[in-house]
Structures are given as C-alpha cells and as structure tokens.
Motif scaffolding. Structure first.
Motif, PDB file in Angstrom:
ATOM      1  N   ILE A  11      63.589  58.236  59.419  1.00  0.00           N
ATOM      2  CA  ILE A  11      62.479  57.524  60.047  1.00  0.00           C
ATOM      3  C   ILE A  11      62.975  56.458  61.013  1.00  0.00           C
ATOM      4  O   ILE A  11      62.260  56.072  61.954  1.00  0.00           O
ATOM      5  CB  ILE A  11      61.557  56.900  58.980  1.00  0.00           C
ATOM      6  CG1 ILE A  11      60.185  56.535  59.574  1.00  0.00           C
ATOM      7  CG2 ILE A  11      62.211  55.697  58.328  1.00  0.00           C
ATOM      8  CD1 ILE A  11      59.385  57.709  60.049  1.00  0.00           C
ATOM      9  N   SER A  12      64.200  55.972  60.821  1.00  0.00           N
ATOM     10  CA  SER A  12      64.720  54.918  61.695  1.00  0.00           C
ATOM     11  C   SER A  12      64.849  55.393  63.134  1.00  0.00           C
ATOM     12  O   SER A  12      64.754  54.585  64.071  1.00  0.00           O
ATOM     13  CB  SER A  12      66.073  54.422  61.181  1.00  0.00           C
ATOM     14  OG  SER A  12      67.048  55.453  61.275  1.00  0.00           O
ATOM     15  N   HIS A  13      65.039  56.672  63.344  1.00  0.00           N
ATOM     16  CA  HIS A  13      65.183  57.204  64.699  1.00  0.00           C
ATOM     17  C   HIS A  13      63.858  57.129  65.450  1.00  0.00           C
ATOM     18  O   HIS A  13      63.849  56.871  66.667  1.00  0.00           O
ATOM     19  CB  HIS A  13      65.715  58.634  64.649  1.00  0.00           C
ATOM     20  CG  HIS A  13      67.116  58.723  64.130  1.00  0.00           C
ATOM     21  ND1 HIS A  13      68.225  58.594  64.940  1.00  0.00           N
ATOM     22  CD2 HIS A  13      67.591  58.899  62.865  1.00  0.00           C
ATOM     23  CE1 HIS A  13      69.324  58.699  64.208  1.00  0.00           C
ATOM     24  NE2 HIS A  13      68.962  58.880  62.946  1.00  0.00           N
ATOM     25  N   ILE A  14      62.750  57.327  64.746  1.00  0.00           N
ATOM     26  CA  ILE A  14      61.446  57.164  65.387  1.00  0.00           C
ATOM     27  C   ILE A  14      61.258  55.711  65.813  1.00  0.00           C
ATOM     28  O   ILE A  14      60.804  55.425  66.921  1.00  0.00           O
ATOM     29  CB  ILE A  14      60.317  57.621  64.439  1.00  0.00           C
ATOM     30  CG1 ILE A  14      60.394  59.131  64.231  1.00  0.00           C
ATOM     31  CG2 ILE A  14      58.941  57.214  64.981  1.00  0.00           C
ATOM     32  CD1 ILE A  14      59.356  59.684  63.278  1.00  0.00           C
ATOM     33  N   HIS A  15      61.637  54.785  64.947  1.00  0.00           N
ATOM     34  CA  HIS A  15      61.529  53.362  65.285  1.00  0.00           C
ATOM     35  C   HIS A  15      62.381  53.035  66.510  1.00  0.00           C
ATOM     36  O   HIS A  15      61.926  52.317  67.419  1.00  0.00           O
ATOM     37  CB  HIS A  15      61.961  52.506  64.102  1.00  0.00           C
ATOM     38  CG  HIS A  15      60.953  52.436  63.006  1.00  0.00           C
ATOM     39  ND1 HIS A  15      60.130  51.348  62.820  1.00  0.00           N
ATOM     40  CD2 HIS A  15      60.614  53.322  62.030  1.00  0.00           C
ATOM     41  CE1 HIS A  15      59.340  51.566  61.785  1.00  0.00           C
ATOM     42  NE2 HIS A  15      59.622  52.757  61.286  1.00  0.00           N
ATOM     43  N   ALA A  16      63.595  53.544  66.540  1.00  0.00           N
ATOM     44  CA  ALA A  16      64.487  53.257  67.669  1.00  0.00           C
ATOM     45  C   ALA A  16      63.897  53.790  68.973  1.00  0.00           C
ATOM     46  O   ALA A  16      63.900  53.098  70.006  1.00  0.00           O
ATOM     47  CB  ALA A  16      65.861  53.860  67.417  1.00  0.00           C
ATOM     48  N   GLU A  17      63.393  55.001  68.940  1.00  0.00           N
ATOM     49  CA  GLU A  17      62.834  55.609  70.154  1.00  0.00           C
ATOM     50  C   GLU A  17      61.576  54.867  70.613  1.00  0.00           C
ATOM     51  O   GLU A  17      61.358  54.686  71.818  1.00  0.00           O
ATOM     52  CB  GLU A  17      62.548  57.087  69.896  1.00  0.00           C
ATOM     53  CG  GLU A  17      63.818  57.920  69.752  1.00  0.00           C
ATOM     54  CD  GLU A  17      63.569  59.284  69.146  1.00  0.00           C
ATOM     55  OE1 GLU A  17      62.380  59.651  68.971  1.00  0.00           O
ATOM     56  OE2 GLU A  17      64.558  59.982  68.845  1.00  0.00           O
ATOM     57  N   VAL A  18      60.764  54.426  69.651  1.00  0.00           N
ATOM     58  CA  VAL A  18      59.560  53.673  70.014  1.00  0.00           C
ATOM     59  C   VAL A  18      59.934  52.343  70.652  1.00  0.00           C
ATOM     60  O   VAL A  18      59.389  51.961  71.702  1.00  0.00           O
ATOM     61  CB  VAL A  18      58.665  53.455  68.771  1.00  0.00           C
ATOM     62  CG1 VAL A  18      57.615  52.383  69.050  1.00  0.00           C
ATOM     63  CG2 VAL A  18      57.994  54.758  68.367  1.00  0.00           C
ATOM     64  N   ILE A  19      60.849  51.607  70.033  1.00  0.00           N
ATOM     65  CA  ILE A  19      61.257  50.311  70.589  1.00  0.00           C
ATOM     66  C   ILE A  19      61.782  50.479  72.011  1.00  0.00           C
ATOM     67  O   ILE A  19      61.432  49.713  72.917  1.00  0.00           O
ATOM     68  CB  ILE A  19      62.313  49.647  69.684  1.00  0.00           C
ATOM     69  CG1 ILE A  19      61.698  49.262  68.330  1.00  0.00           C
ATOM     70  CG2 ILE A  19      62.910  48.409  70.370  1.00  0.00           C
ATOM     71  CD1 ILE A  19      62.720  48.884  67.274  1.00  0.00           C
TER      72      ILE A  19
END
Length: 336
Positions: A11-19
């Motif tokens: 899930i951290s990859h979704i957060h990184a891409e969103v940021i």
C-alpha cells in the motif's frame, strides 16, 4: 508540504505515487526497518531513507507522515509521530485495540497535529452521491441495511505475509482487515449501530483470526440489518451495501470503486438507476482525494473528513462483533 512514509509494503507505493502527483507537495523520506527495502523504495521514488525512525521524525523537512505498517503497530507510530509534531495519515484500521486508538487520538490533540485515517471509499463520487440521497431522505426512514463482503484470499495470501492472519498484528481477519472498509461505509451512510449479535469463525484458512463472520445489527435510527464478511469463499464477490427505506431501495456495489447499481424511489421514476456499467478502477484516485482533504485540513486548521474519531467508529463496531461472538450474546455498542 513534505511527507514521509513509514513502511514499504504494497500500500505504501500507492501513497508514494499519490504524493508525487500532488503539485507543490513532496515525498522526502521513507522509513523501513529493512535497509534494502528502504533503499529500493527511496531509489524508486527519489527520496531519502532511514532505518532509524527517531532520527527520521526529527528531520526538519517532514511536515506529515503516512503510516503504512501492520495494523497492530498503528497507534504506537501515531503517538511517536505526534510527539515530534508531525501530522499523521494512517492506513486503516486506526489500530486493533480501542485503548491504544484512544491514546493516539488524545496525543495528536495534545500536540496540535491532525490525524486522518484512510477510508478512501468515502471520497468516491458515487459514494458521495449515495450519501446525499440518504441525507435528503429520498428513501424515507431506513428499515433494513445490509452489508455483504464476500471475498476470497488464497492460502498464499497469508503464508507469504509476516503478519496477516496473526492476532498480534492483524487483530482480526475478514472484518478487521478486509471488511473494515465496508463497515466504515455502512456507518457513514446509515448511521451508528446500537447493538450487535454475531458469530465469527475460522472455516477455511490456517490462520489465528476469523475468515468468516455474520452479524445481526440494530441501528440507532431504528433500522436493522446484517453484516457478512469472509475471505473463505471462491470466487471473490464484489462488495455490496443495500439500503431499504419506506420509500425505496439503493444498492451500492463494488469493492474498490463503489457505484450505485440500483436506485428505486417510490413515485420518483425519473431517479431510477438499473445496473449501469461497472466503472473503471482508477487505482489511487480515491487515496488522492483523501490526501487533498488532509492537506486542506492542515492548511485551514480544521479536522480531516475522516479524523481519528471517525476512524474509531468502525474499530468499535468490529470489536463489538468479536465480543458478541466470544461471549455468545447481544452486545450494546457504546456511543461516543
């Protein structure tokens, strides 16, 4: 704003891409206890990494953190970040224990930082439309509200994880982990639950927590309904919430992208919806909308739409379901 991500799971990859997609905002740090995972993540997203969380939280180029670690670590990390005066956006659930969740909420308040809990389905357009329909009373008084979360997870889903399916860090199974999104929507759309009578069991997987659950719920507004949650059936079924009122019915279908599948309102045929095409899943779009709200909450000094108190509600209901099953009785759900 500058963000740090704690944890390097899926899930951290979704957060990184969103940021990275947000103009004027930056991912500056990532924390992982594993040096290689942290270095790989930092290389991919162009940020710094550290295995030393205390040092990272002292960095001046971090305004807020996104917590993407196992559920049972959430409250501890929220508290640690808040004590360093960092705003916190944490993946669901808020924690796996109410006492720790309450402490985390209080510490954020004492340190003047915002706390948001990721329940991104609230930010989808069709979900917000369903909310307006219910708030405007178009269905009349609610009679029956049902939530079906009939999911499938293979054995490898649990075998390949160091924490999923384990009581210490997952805190529960089909409800606490997979089903809590649907439970959050249920409470947001239909209102608070006053009592629950439930059973949870482990019927398929070799795990420490439940893979099958059923509950009868009574709502504070007088409606009743059922909650079904599982990871033990094949094939996977899309999530479905149904709302039946004195004037009509609304069905909200879809696990990742909820949409109004059916709408029938007595004497309002012009509002009828019948089985439209399933919308395309734009992975990360709902997270992005929640990030935008979180950032605006900080800038405007208001509470995020899904703050700690809101995030606590689904945890309270799940824990009450577990209590009902364990004690084999109807449990009154405390109201706050």
């Amino acid at each position: 704003m500058n963000f740090a991500i704690i944890g390097t799971g899926m899930i951290s990859h979704i957060h990184a891409e969103v940021i990275q997609s947000l103009d004027g905002h930056h991912l500056t740090w990532v924390h992982s206890r594993n040096e290689r995972y942290g270095a790989d993540f930092a290389r991919k997203y162009g940020c710094k990494h550290s295995t030393d969380l205390e040092m990272l939280l002292m960095a001046s180029d971090i305004d807020a953190v996104a917590i993407c670690t196992p559920s049972g670590t959430h409250a501890e990390l929220i508290i640690q970040a808040a004590q360093h005066h960092k705003h916190v956006l944490v993946e669901k659930p808020l924690d796996i224990a109410l006492e720790q969740a309450d402490e985390a909420i209080q510490v954020c308040k004492e340190n003047g930082v915002k706390l948001g809990v990721i329940f991104q389905l609230r930010f989808m357009e069709e979900t917000k439309k369903a909310k307006r329909i219910l708030e405007e009373g178009l269905l009349g008084a609610l009679i029956e509200v049902d939530t079906y979360m009939k999911f499938y997870r293979p054995e490898t889903y649990y075998e390949n994880s160091s924490w999923k399916g384990k009581q210490e860090l997952d805190g529960g199974g089909a409800l606490m982990n997979q089903g809590i999104h649907g439970i959050d929507l249920l409470l947001w759309l239909a209102g608070s639950v006053s009592s629950v009578t439930a059973q949870v069991k482990t019927l398929k997987h070799a795990i420490e927590v439940e893979d099958t659950a059923a509950a009868i719920v009574n709502f504070a507004n007088g409606a009743m309904g059922i909650i079904q949650g599982t990871t033990s059936i094949y094939p996977d079924h899309p999530q479905l919430l149904t709302f039946h009122g004195t004037k009509g019915t609304l069905e909200l279908a879809g696990t990742e992208v909820p949409y109004i599948r059916t709408l029938h309102i007595q004497d309002r045929p012009e509002l009828t919806i019948n089985h439209p095409a399933v919308p395309v899943d734009h992975l990360g779009e709902a997270h992005k909308q929640q990030y935008i709200d979180f950032i605006e909450a900080i800038e405007q000094d208001r509470q995020p739409l899904v703050n700690g108190a809101e995030g606590r509600k689904s945890l309270q209901l799940v824990k009450s379901i577990y209590q009902s099953s364990l004690e084999r009785r109807t449990v009154e759900v405390p109201q706050r």
